[in-house]
Design an enzyme around this catalytic site. Sequence first.
Site, PDB file in Angstrom:
ATOM      1  N   ALA A  51       1.015  -1.132  -0.076  1.00 61.13           N
ATOM      2  CA  ALA A  51      -0.036  -0.035  -0.019  1.00 61.13           C
ATOM      3  C   ALA A  51       0.757   1.264   0.008  1.00 61.13           C
ATOM      4  CB  ALA A  51      -0.813   0.036   1.172  1.00 61.13           C
ATOM      5  N   HIS A  84      -0.859   1.341   9.399  1.00 63.55           N
ATOM      6  CA  HIS A  84       0.526   1.513   8.922  1.00 63.55           C
ATOM      7  C   HIS A  84       0.373   2.889   8.010  1.00 63.55           C
ATOM      8  CE1 HIS A  84       4.741   1.031   7.889  1.00 63.55           C
ATOM      9  NE2 HIS A  84       4.360   1.517   6.738  1.00 63.55           N
ATOM     10  N   GLU A  85      -0.509   2.815   7.076  1.00 59.87           N
ATOM     11  CA  GLU A  85      -0.659   4.001   6.044  1.00 59.87           C
ATOM     12  C   GLU A  85      -1.328   5.098   6.786  1.00 59.87           C
ATOM     13  OE1 GLU A  85       1.220   3.217   3.650  1.00 59.87           O
ATOM     14  OE2 GLU A  85       1.301   0.954   3.623  1.00 59.87           O
ATOM     15  N   HIS A 111       1.300   6.851   8.734  1.00 61.00           N
ATOM     16  CA  HIS A 111       2.385   7.778   7.919  1.00 61.00           C
ATOM     17  C   HIS A 111       1.801   9.229   7.956  1.00 61.00           C
ATOM     18  CE1 HIS A 111       5.717   5.477   6.703  1.00 61.00           C
ATOM     19  NE2 HIS A 111       4.824   4.448   6.109  1.00 61.00           N
TER      20      HIS A 111
HETATM   21  N1  B3K Z   1       6.053   3.803   1.410  1.00 59.29           N
HETATM   22  C1  B3K Z   1       5.478   2.726   1.013  1.00 59.29           C
HETATM   23  C2  B3K Z   1       6.531   1.865   0.240  1.00 59.29           C
HETATM   24  C3  B3K Z   1       6.812   2.494  -1.139  1.00 59.29           C
HETATM   25  C4  B3K Z   1       7.836   1.365  -1.930  1.00 59.29           C
HETATM   26  C5  B3K Z   1       8.319   2.141  -3.126  1.00 59.29           C
HETATM   27  N2  B3K Z   1       9.216   1.303  -3.892  1.00 59.29           N
HETATM   28  C6  B3K Z   1       4.274   1.759   1.554  1.00 59.29           C
HETATM   29  C7  B3K Z   1       4.735   1.926   3.097  1.00 59.29           C
HETATM   30  O1  B3K Z   1       5.902   1.548   3.846  1.00 59.29           O
HETATM   31  O2  B3K Z   1       3.801   2.203   3.672  1.00 59.29           O
HETATM   32 ZN    ZN Z   2       5.587   2.744   5.177  1.00 56.15          ZN
END
Ligand code: B3K
Ligand code: ZN
Length: 887
Positions: free
Chosen positions: A270, A305-306, A309
């Site tokens: 994701a 998790h997302e 962020h």
């Molecule tokens: N930040 C994205 C991962 C991106 C990967 C790019 N190759 C998902 C995560 O860690 O939440």
């Molecule tokens: Zn992440």
Amino acid sequence: MKDAQPSTIYLKDYQAPDYWIDTTHLTFDLHEDHTLVTAVLQMRLNEDANRGEALPALTLHGEELDLVSLHRDGEELEKDQYQLVKGSLTLPVEQPRFQLQIVTRIRPQENTSLEGLYKSNGMFCTQCEAEGFRKITYYLDRPDVMSVFTTKVIASQARYPVLLANGNAIDRGELDNDRHYVTWEDPFKKPSYLFALVAGDLEYVEDHFTTMNGREVTLRLFTESHNIHKCDHAMVSLKKSMKWDEEVYGREYDLDIFMIVAVDHFNMGAMENKGLNIFNSSCVLASPETATDATYQKIEAIVAHEYFHNWSGNRVTCRDWFQLSLKEGFTVFRDAEFSADMNSRGVKRIQDAAVLRTAQFAEDAGPMAHPIRPESFIEISNFYTLTVYEKGCEVVRMIHTLLGADQFRKGTDLYFDRHDGEAATCEDFVKAMEDASGVDLTQFRNWYSQSGTPVITVTDRYEAETGDYHLTIAQSCPATPGQEHKKPFHIPLGLALLDEQGQLLPLNAEGGNSEGNREQVLSIKQSEETFVFKGCKSKPLPSLLRNFSAPVRVRYDYSKDDLVFLMKHDTDSFNRWDACQRLGVMAIEQLVEQFDEQAEQAVDSQLVDAFGALIADPKLEHAVKAEMLCLPTEASLAEQAEEIKPLAIVAARKKVKQAIAETHSAALLALYNELHNELNHGDYRPEASDIAKRTLKNVCLGYLAAVDDAGYLQRSAEQYNAASSMTDRRAALGCIVNARHRDEHLVEQMLTDFYDRYKDDANVMDDWFAVQSSSAELGTVEKVKALMQHDSFDSTSPNKLRALIGGFTRNMTHFHTTGGAGYEFLADRVIELDKQNPQVASRVMMPLTRWKKFEPVASGLMKKALQRIKAVHDLSTDVYEVVNKSL
Ligand code: B3K
Ligand code: ZN
């Protein structure tokens, strides 16, 4: 290769950008055969940058773009006024502030790399992290350039009724030719990697959340209409996450709307794009009929998790990609604690430690080993690793342990306050922790700069006359590529001492530890230190690294009796489980050695008895019991072996499992029946207590399938047929496919039945491929090749590729022991896939990079396969880096 000579990028070379982009106005005109992207950028000289010229030329990143026009402050630049080379556009600058208008033409429908703007099942979507935005337009595609984005999306109303981008929708309307548009504005500055756009024929479910300060937020989850009934769990998880982040971190959501979109073709799990998360459908969609308990828990964790962020990653982002663990390690720690609060804390810790010790330790011991803050890379996509994520999480956890929860929270408050709206570094994070708590983390910083897994060797001595117990702790760390010698780490070591009755002793140690505690965390800083605990009536048994307090290996000379004792008496779930694993490893390794000599020998009876006691233990939490009953996996045995002997590992593990199953079949069946009956009332609920019962029940069924008795096989078939949840059906299918009492007809019948039931569900079909390719019984290289031709296989889907090819590379029996045919098959796929999707190609080839650890014949054949890949011209930077570093 993307460049003629892929170059290495170093952290030490970091320089601030010459220019900032204050605002970014994007217009996407989406068509079936191309998309026109107009970018209007307000540029400003970075006064603080350290550069030679007053107004240096501006170099923008750009890949696979057709430049249609370029205007600077309203004036069109002619071809001879700028330089266009592969990967960049350079133009002269005449004013410290200026506007650029760049029009590019791109072809999303031909984009198979799934980076930038591409199509999945007819819908447009984006993936920009790390460096995908440069496939959309020319830009300063680096995370320290943060800009306020406005995005207008124009498309056919009939084909793409839903048009989404980051932020809040501020305008929408109809245009000629059945086209329409929506304009989105994101008021928060962000780097280009957080940009997102979606256009498609999607449905959504909607819910609402009121934040702690009374802000009303609309929550929408978009998916193709046939999956709309699978959104509830993710929505519930999202609301739980929003609440948890307010309660535990004081972090509130900041836009009017939060959206999640499910897409089938996605390179990873994701992506946390501001206000518009895009998810691999396998990590967001669930119904009891199609998703297992494990999937339900995975979805809860990834949604969290997302969402988390939004603060740890978006509001405070990374200065450069070397700092990736700043957002990823911290966010994994946040989601792990969230999952621990929502489910069984002990089990979550066991599961995370198991992944780390199996897969991250292997990474640390392999050719791609790197610190959680790498010092160099060729292709950043190769550094989204278990080291950056999971070890990065452990490093944050150690800070939490050393500071305590309250000081840690002060530290995160300070970090978010100080750096809100900025692109920060790992150093900024550690500094905020130090400043808030007053704890000196100078030596602790070695965790950020040194790679490799530290080894802690513990020896002890008991003096009966004085009652003193001396515990000596020595640390070392093996050499890793580019790092021959390591400085000592600052390691929090969880400790308790058990007396002969299994009670925890009060700890009275020299070295400033408070009296009366029965558990403590030793702060280890030297290469060797000794602690003396006074007043022990007999020699205690140490319980070391409690709760897996640091990502290290512990060597202590436990006897089998010690381990059985810890299994029974330790109060720390992780250590009870670890004692079980250690005992399992001892028993299996013993057989692995004998396998070499072709000698027959019985399975260690102490282990078999201990597992019997475990099955019968009425007090043990179901979920922990289930974890403890699982023997060390083949992968973890391989990780711990000096030299990996695949066939011997498979055979020895199987033998131990069979011995436990045969000896305790009656007890296993009784426990199975008891749990099965308890669960038979009521609907499926993805809740911790039910999940624990189902897991334990299916662990029992797995053992019963290892008994050579048609009756138990029948039990699996009954469970399969009567199953009301995917958890039960999938578990039973696994048992049937891999049962000791083989019934080829039944296997065929069940696989066909499973296919017929779920053939229209892409996510379940992934599992149908994986169950076959990873099976020691079924997953031959010929079978895998045949499955690649199957109607339901989609070679453009990363999920399918990971399921079928990834599943096969985990299949120790057929991947490693076919005279190299498995390796050659993988090399062929990597070479083929590299043209299509370099990120996936580089991921699936990882198992080959471990070639040095295998027994000589396998090792040589793996190396040969790598050499064949290396010889290919025009490798992507992704595969080029991995193959070159591993040979
Ligand atoms: N930040 C994205 C991962 C991106 C990967 C790019 N190759 C998902 C995560 O860690 O939440
Ligand atoms: Zn992440």
